[in-house]
Design a protein around this motif. Sequence first.
Motif, PDB file in Angstrom:
ATOM      1  N   ALA A  44       3.519  -1.764  -2.816  1.00 39.31           N
ATOM      2  CA  ALA A  44       3.823  -0.837  -1.726  1.00 39.31           C
ATOM      3  C   ALA A  44       3.028  -1.276  -0.498  1.00 39.31           C
ATOM      4  CB  ALA A  44       3.455   0.591  -2.101  1.00 39.31           C
ATOM      5  N   VAL A  45       3.606  -1.065   0.677  1.00 37.03           N
ATOM      6  CA  VAL A  45       2.948  -1.406   1.941  1.00 37.03           C
ATOM      7  C   VAL A  45       2.299  -0.138   2.485  1.00 37.03           C
ATOM      8  CG1 VAL A  45       3.281  -2.278   4.285  1.00 37.03           C
ATOM      9  CG2 VAL A  45       4.635  -3.214   2.411  1.00 37.03           C
ATOM     10  N   ILE A  46       1.038  -0.255   2.897  1.00 36.72           N
ATOM     11  CA  ILE A  46       0.325   0.851   3.515  1.00 36.72           C
ATOM     12  C   ILE A  46       0.505   0.740   5.028  1.00 36.72           C
ATOM     13  CG2 ILE A  46      -1.914   1.970   3.854  1.00 36.72           C
ATOM     14  CD1 ILE A  46      -2.732   0.567   1.170  1.00 36.72           C
ATOM     15  N   HIS A  47       0.954   1.817   5.633  1.00 39.51           N
ATOM     16  CA  HIS A  47       1.161   1.860   7.086  1.00 39.51           C
ATOM     17  C   HIS A  47       0.208   2.879   7.704  1.00 39.51           C
ATOM     18  CE1 HIS A  47       5.092   0.382   5.659  1.00 39.51           C
ATOM     19  NE2 HIS A  47       5.121  -0.268   6.798  1.00 39.51           N
ATOM     20  N   ARG A  48      -0.208   2.607   8.951  1.00 46.26           N
ATOM     21  CA  ARG A  48      -1.016   3.559   9.706  1.00 46.26           C
ATOM     22  C   ARG A  48      -0.304   3.881  11.013  1.00 46.26           C
ATOM     23  NH1 ARG A  48      -6.600   1.664  10.112  1.00 46.26           N
ATOM     24  NH2 ARG A  48      -5.678  -0.014  11.298  1.00 46.26           N
ATOM     25  N   CYS A  49      -0.225   5.156  11.347  1.00 43.16           N
ATOM     26  CA  CYS A  49       0.392   5.580  12.598  1.00 43.16           C
ATOM     27  C   CYS A  49      -0.499   5.151  13.753  1.00 43.16           C
ATOM     28  CB  CYS A  49       0.587   7.097  12.615  1.00 43.16           C
ATOM     29  SG  CYS A  49       1.283   7.701  14.172  1.00 43.16           S
ATOM     30  N   ARG A  50       0.090   4.515  14.746  1.00 48.74           N
ATOM     31  CA  ARG A  50      -0.675   4.039  15.897  1.00 48.74           C
ATOM     32  C   ARG A  50      -1.152   5.183  16.779  1.00 48.74           C
ATOM     33  NH1 ARG A  50       3.244  -1.016  17.230  1.00 48.74           N
ATOM     34  NH2 ARG A  50       2.410  -2.399  15.634  1.00 48.74           N
ATOM     35  N   ILE A  92       8.003  -1.724  -1.481  1.00 50.85           N
ATOM     36  CA  ILE A  92       8.660  -2.859  -0.844  1.00 50.85           C
ATOM     37  C   ILE A  92      10.131  -2.869  -1.233  1.00 50.85           C
ATOM     38  CG2 ILE A  92       6.536  -4.203  -0.727  1.00 50.85           C
ATOM     39  CD1 ILE A  92       7.748  -5.940  -3.010  1.00 50.85           C
ATOM     40  N   ALA A  93      10.921  -3.486  -0.387  1.00 51.08           N
ATOM     41  CA  ALA A  93      12.360  -3.588  -0.635  1.00 51.08           C
ATOM     42  C   ALA A  93      12.702  -5.014  -1.042  1.00 51.08           C
ATOM     43  CB  ALA A  93      13.137  -3.195   0.622  1.00 51.08           C
ATOM     44  N   ALA A  94      13.833  -5.182  -1.676  1.00 50.20           N
ATOM     45  CA  ALA A  94      14.261  -6.503  -2.137  1.00 50.20           C
ATOM     46  C   ALA A  94      14.407  -7.493  -0.991  1.00 50.20           C
ATOM     47  CB  ALA A  94      15.577  -6.386  -2.901  1.00 50.20           C
ATOM     48  N   ASP A  95      14.721  -7.001   0.211  1.00 52.91           N
ATOM     49  CA  ASP A  95      14.926  -7.924   1.328  1.00 52.91           C
ATOM     50  C   ASP A  95      13.678  -8.089   2.213  1.00 52.91           C
ATOM     51  OD1 ASP A  95      15.009  -5.375   2.374  1.00 52.91           O
ATOM     52  OD2 ASP A  95      16.687  -5.780   3.744  1.00 52.91           O
ATOM     53  N   ASP A  96      12.519  -7.531   1.786  1.00 52.76           N
ATOM     54  CA  ASP A  96      11.278  -7.748   2.535  1.00 52.76           C
ATOM     55  C   ASP A  96      10.864  -9.210   2.441  1.00 52.76           C
ATOM     56  OD1 ASP A  96      11.022  -5.152   3.418  1.00 52.76           O
ATOM     57  OD2 ASP A  96       9.636  -4.551   1.829  1.00 52.76           O
ATOM     58  N   ASN A  97      10.301  -9.716   3.515  1.00 55.22           N
ATOM     59  CA  ASN A  97       9.873 -11.106   3.593  1.00 55.22           C
ATOM     60  C   ASN A  97       8.610 -11.300   2.748  1.00 55.22           C
ATOM     61  OD1 ASN A  97       8.552 -13.499   4.426  1.00 55.22           O
ATOM     62  ND2 ASN A  97       9.575 -13.429   6.399  1.00 55.22           N
ATOM     63  N   PRO A  98       8.669 -12.113   1.672  1.00 52.74           N
ATOM     64  CA  PRO A  98       7.499 -12.301   0.805  1.00 52.74           C
ATOM     65  C   PRO A  98       6.309 -12.919   1.538  1.00 52.74           C
ATOM     66  CG  PRO A  98       9.448 -13.368  -0.148  1.00 52.74           C
ATOM     67  CD  PRO A  98       9.842 -12.823   1.170  1.00 52.74           C
TER      68      PRO A  98
END
Length: 73
Positions: free
Chosen positions: A15-21, A31-37
């Motif tokens: 999973a990708v951790i995101h922070r609100c700017r 992650i999704a199947a089409d995410d760039n490895p």
Amino acid sequence: MEPIGVWVRKGGEWAVIHRCRRCGKLDSNRIAADDNPMKLMSIALKPLTLPPFPLEHIEKLTALMGGSGSLLE
């Protein structure tokens, strides 16, 4: 939202951790199947490439923590 890291969920799913700017809130998304490895690996390695302290001070920090302070051991 800005990607700031990755973590591995139970079962090995990434999973990708995101922070609100604006407000700093943290959130995670699988992650999704089409995410760039390569981009995912870049995000995963970010904490290693930008440590919270200068790398030149590792020996001093190690000595302060009770180690020998040498990087050669």
